[in-house]
Design a protein around this motif. Structure first.
Motif, mmCIF file in Angstrom:
data_model
loop_
_atom_site.group_PDB
_atom_site.id
_atom_site.type_symbol
_atom_site.label_atom_id
_atom_site.label_comp_id
_atom_site.label_asym_id
_atom_site.label_seq_id
_atom_site.Cartn_x
_atom_site.Cartn_y
_atom_site.Cartn_z
ATOM 1 N N ASP A 235 -43.268 15.556 -77.044
ATOM 2 C CA ASP A 235 -42.734 14.382 -77.749
ATOM 3 C C ASP A 235 -41.313 14.067 -77.288
ATOM 4 O O ASP A 235 -40.928 12.897 -77.167
ATOM 5 N N ARG A 236 -40.546 15.114 -77.032
ATOM 6 C CA ARG A 236 -39.177 14.915 -76.569
ATOM 7 C C ARG A 236 -39.162 14.233 -75.193
ATOM 8 O O ARG A 236 -38.340 13.355 -74.926
ATOM 9 N N ILE A 237 -40.073 14.618 -74.331
ATOM 10 C CA ILE A 237 -40.151 13.998 -73.010
ATOM 11 C C ILE A 237 -40.514 12.516 -73.133
ATOM 12 O O ILE A 237 -39.964 11.665 -72.423
ATOM 13 N N VAL A 238 -41.418 12.199 -74.042
ATOM 14 C CA VAL A 238 -41.769 10.799 -74.277
ATOM 15 C C VAL A 238 -40.544 10.029 -74.773
ATOM 16 O O VAL A 238 -40.274 8.899 -74.337
ATOM 17 N N GLU A 239 -39.790 10.654 -75.665
ATOM 18 C CA GLU A 239 -38.570 10.023 -76.192
ATOM 19 C C GLU A 239 -37.570 9.768 -75.057
ATOM 20 O O GLU A 239 -36.977 8.686 -74.966
ATOM 21 N N ILE A 240 -37.389 10.754 -74.207
ATOM 22 C CA ILE A 240 -36.475 10.609 -73.076
ATOM 23 C C ILE A 240 -36.946 9.503 -72.145
ATOM 24 O O ILE A 240 -36.149 8.693 -71.656
ATOM 25 N N ASN A 241 -38.244 9.455 -71.919
ATOM 26 C CA ASN A 241 -38.794 8.475 -70.984
ATOM 27 C C ASN A 241 -38.479 7.043 -71.412
ATOM 28 O O ASN A 241 -38.283 6.161 -70.571
ATOM 29 N N LYS A 242 -38.423 6.821 -72.702
ATOM 30 C CA LYS A 242 -38.148 5.464 -73.197
ATOM 31 C C LYS A 242 -36.723 5.016 -72.872
ATOM 32 O O LYS A 242 -36.431 3.818 -72.883
ATOM 33 N N THR A 243 -35.849 5.963 -72.567
ATOM 34 C CA THR A 243 -34.467 5.617 -72.233
ATOM 35 C C THR A 243 -34.265 5.391 -70.740
ATOM 36 O O THR A 243 -33.196 4.922 -70.333
ATOM 37 N N LEU A 244 -35.268 5.710 -69.933
ATOM 38 C CA LEU A 244 -35.118 5.620 -68.479
ATOM 39 C C LEU A 244 -35.440 4.213 -67.992
ATOM 40 O O LEU A 244 -36.329 3.543 -68.543
ATOM 41 N N PRO A 245 -34.764 3.765 -66.957
ATOM 42 C CA PRO A 245 -35.022 2.422 -66.433
ATOM 43 C C PRO A 245 -36.363 2.344 -65.700
ATOM 44 O O PRO A 245 -36.906 3.359 -65.261
ATOM 45 N N GLU A 246 -36.895 1.148 -65.592
ATOM 46 C CA GLU A 246 -38.116 0.943 -64.818
ATOM 47 C C GLU A 246 -37.860 1.395 -63.373
ATOM 48 O O GLU A 246 -36.795 1.193 -62.822
ATOM 49 N N GLY A 247 -38.880 2.003 -62.795
ATOM 50 C CA GLY A 247 -38.725 2.529 -61.444
ATOM 51 C C GLY A 247 -38.197 3.943 -61.417
ATOM 52 O O GLY A 247 -38.118 4.562 -60.348
ATOM 53 N N LYS A 248 -37.832 4.476 -62.596
ATOM 54 C CA LYS A 248 -37.345 5.855 -62.682
ATOM 55 C C LYS A 248 -38.054 6.637 -63.791
ATOM 56 O O LYS A 248 -37.571 7.680 -64.225
ATOM 57 N N LYS A 249 -39.188 6.141 -64.215
ATOM 58 C CA LYS A 249 -39.879 6.722 -65.353
ATOM 59 C C LYS A 249 -40.496 8.091 -65.009
ATOM 60 O O LYS A 249 -40.824 8.382 -63.862
ATOM 61 N N ILE A 250 -40.652 8.895 -66.050
ATOM 62 C CA ILE A 250 -41.408 10.148 -65.923
ATOM 63 C C ILE A 250 -42.887 9.804 -65.883
ATOM 64 O O ILE A 250 -43.392 9.106 -66.760
ATOM 65 N N ARG A 251 -43.588 10.284 -64.864
ATOM 66 C CA ARG A 251 -45.003 9.949 -64.704
ATOM 67 C C ARG A 251 -45.932 11.140 -64.928
ATOM 68 O O ARG A 251 -47.139 10.960 -65.100
ATOM 69 N N VAL A 252 -45.380 12.364 -64.925
ATOM 70 C CA VAL A 252 -46.252 13.530 -65.038
ATOM 71 C C VAL A 252 -45.488 14.687 -65.668
ATOM 72 O O VAL A 252 -44.295 14.850 -65.451
#
Length: 414
Positions: A235-252
């Motif tokens: 859940d924390r990783i999902v939360e972090i991902n929402k703060t990342l810009p497009e083109g830099k997202k966590i994918r895996v």
């Protein structure tokens, strides 16, 4: 298989040293719980960073002092670490006749070798071969297919955050219910297999790392599985991902663990995995998909598909050629003993296969940003190789992943 991973996880915890660590103070949410045994340290205000720098591990206790004899390898035993020579001093030994034992040894940069070694056993060469992720991956890297711009998250044990293999790729290190005081052997290994600059499958992917302990030790000293903290980490990783810009997202996300069975709160993990999926993040763990790990003779070329064989922990199990086979054993990875140190593991276990698959998925995301796990696995099976094998009840071994053909075919998709 689950017994193997449970044993490995518990063994890793026992191998961690207990010297003090450097701690960077951070503001924690009110909901975070801490104790002397388990730490939760998050980046304040989502300004991602390194919240703690665990000290390097010290493995000199494995064989203290100068070794007086070398253990013998028993091919009929399932015991791991039979020839554990990490950070050991063998300089007083004559090993010129011990090739059949040494070829199954685990050792690291701090292992001190004697002058008398058997012909054909060259530790430096074995380590260099083990650093190569193999099967043509470095050919892809030379073409610029390195995972650049792709976020890859790992949930595992305490990390030696400044190791040269992944220091530049590491964007975040946090801890959630983490019992590790020092860097553990598991964390640097999986991180380097995934994104290591020389060892890794995706050497330029962005690494987001959470150190987490999958349960607690009870009063009897037994380990009680509790995966609620693993779910919280996802859940924390999902939360972090929402703060990342497009083109830099966590994918895996890479999790070197089999999930389910009698583990408490494993259902919560699957709920969190589904939330991550809705956010475009694919979570890979030991039994996510149909894949298994491969063995390799330490002296054979990792880029030659014929160098591989059935993984050591399942070598005696009949195989129906129905799973994707991934390099696993005879890997040289980042070591927790120092930021420039490496360690060669003769046996890997599926823990080493998981970050390899995660790295491959990151490469696929780079060449085709809208790739899905379903398309990835379909192409992985379609592009795989099958080889002939000798001295076995089976005549062929497949389906062995072909990273070059896999990525090239994904890249050609319309």
């Amino acid at each position: 298989m689950k017994k193997f991973f449970c044993l490995l996880m518990i063994m890793v915890v026992l191998l961690v040293g207990c010297s003090p660590t450097k701690v960077i103070e951070t503001e924690l949410p009110e909901s975070s719980e801490q104790s002397e045994e388990y730490k939760t340290l998050l980046s304040p205000n989502n300004k991602l960073g390194i919240v703690r720098k665990p000290y390097a591990a010290d493995y000199s206790f494995i064989n203290p002092g100068k070794m007086t004899e070398l253990p013998s390898y028993n091919p009929d035993s399932d015991e791991i670490w039979q020839i554990d020579l990490r950070s050991s001093d063998l300089t007083n030994l004559d090993l010129s006749e011990r090739f059949e034992d040494l070829i199954y040894a685990d050792f690291d940069s701090k292992t001190q070798w004697p002058d008398k070694l058997p012909d054909g056993f060259e530790p430096k060469m074995i380590m260099e071969l083990g650093k190569n992720p193999g099967l043509g991956l470095r050919e892809l890297h030379e073409k610029g297919i390195t995972g650049k711009g792709i976020g890859l998250a790992i949930i595992d044990q305490g990390l030696l955050v400044d190791h040269i293999e992944y220091k530049k790729q590491l964007k975040m290190y946090e801890e959630i219910h983490c019992s590790d005081e020092n860097a553990a052997m598991h964390g640097p290994a999986v991180a380097s297999i995934a994104v290591g600059k020389t060892v890794g499958v995706a050497p330029e992917a962005d690494l987001y790392y959470i150190a987490e302990t999958h349960g607690v030790y009870n009063e009897q000293g037994e380990f009680d599985w509790d995966l609620s903290w693993l779910a919280e980490s996802i859940d924390r990783i999902v939360e972090i991902n929402k703060t990342l810009p497009e083109g830099k997202k966590i994918r895996v996300i890479s999790i070197s663990l089999g999930i389910g069975g009698e583990m408490n709160d494993y259902e919560k993990v699957f709920d969190s995995i589904e939330k991550a999926k809705q956010d475009g993040i694919y979570t890979i763990y030991v039994e996510t998909d149909r894949y298994l790990g491969l063995d390799r003779d330490p002296l054979k070329n990792p880029d030659d598909v014929n160098s591989f064989a059935k993984g050591r922990f399942w070598k005696n199990i009949r195989y129906n050629n129905d799973k994707l086979l991934i390099p696993m054993d005879s890997r040289c990875t980042a070591s927790p003993t120092g930021v420039n140190d490496y360690v060669f593991y003769r046996d890997g276990g599926m823990s080493w296969a998981v970050p390899y698959v995660a790295g491959l998925y990151a490469l696929a995301c780079q060449v085709k940003p809208d790739i899905t796990p379903e398309i990835f696995w379909s192409y992985a099976f379609e592009t795989s190789d099958t080889i002939s094998i000798d001295n076995s009840n089976e005549e062929q071994l497949g389906k062995i992943v072909n990273p070059v053909r896999l990525i090239e075919n994904i890249e050609k998709m319309k």
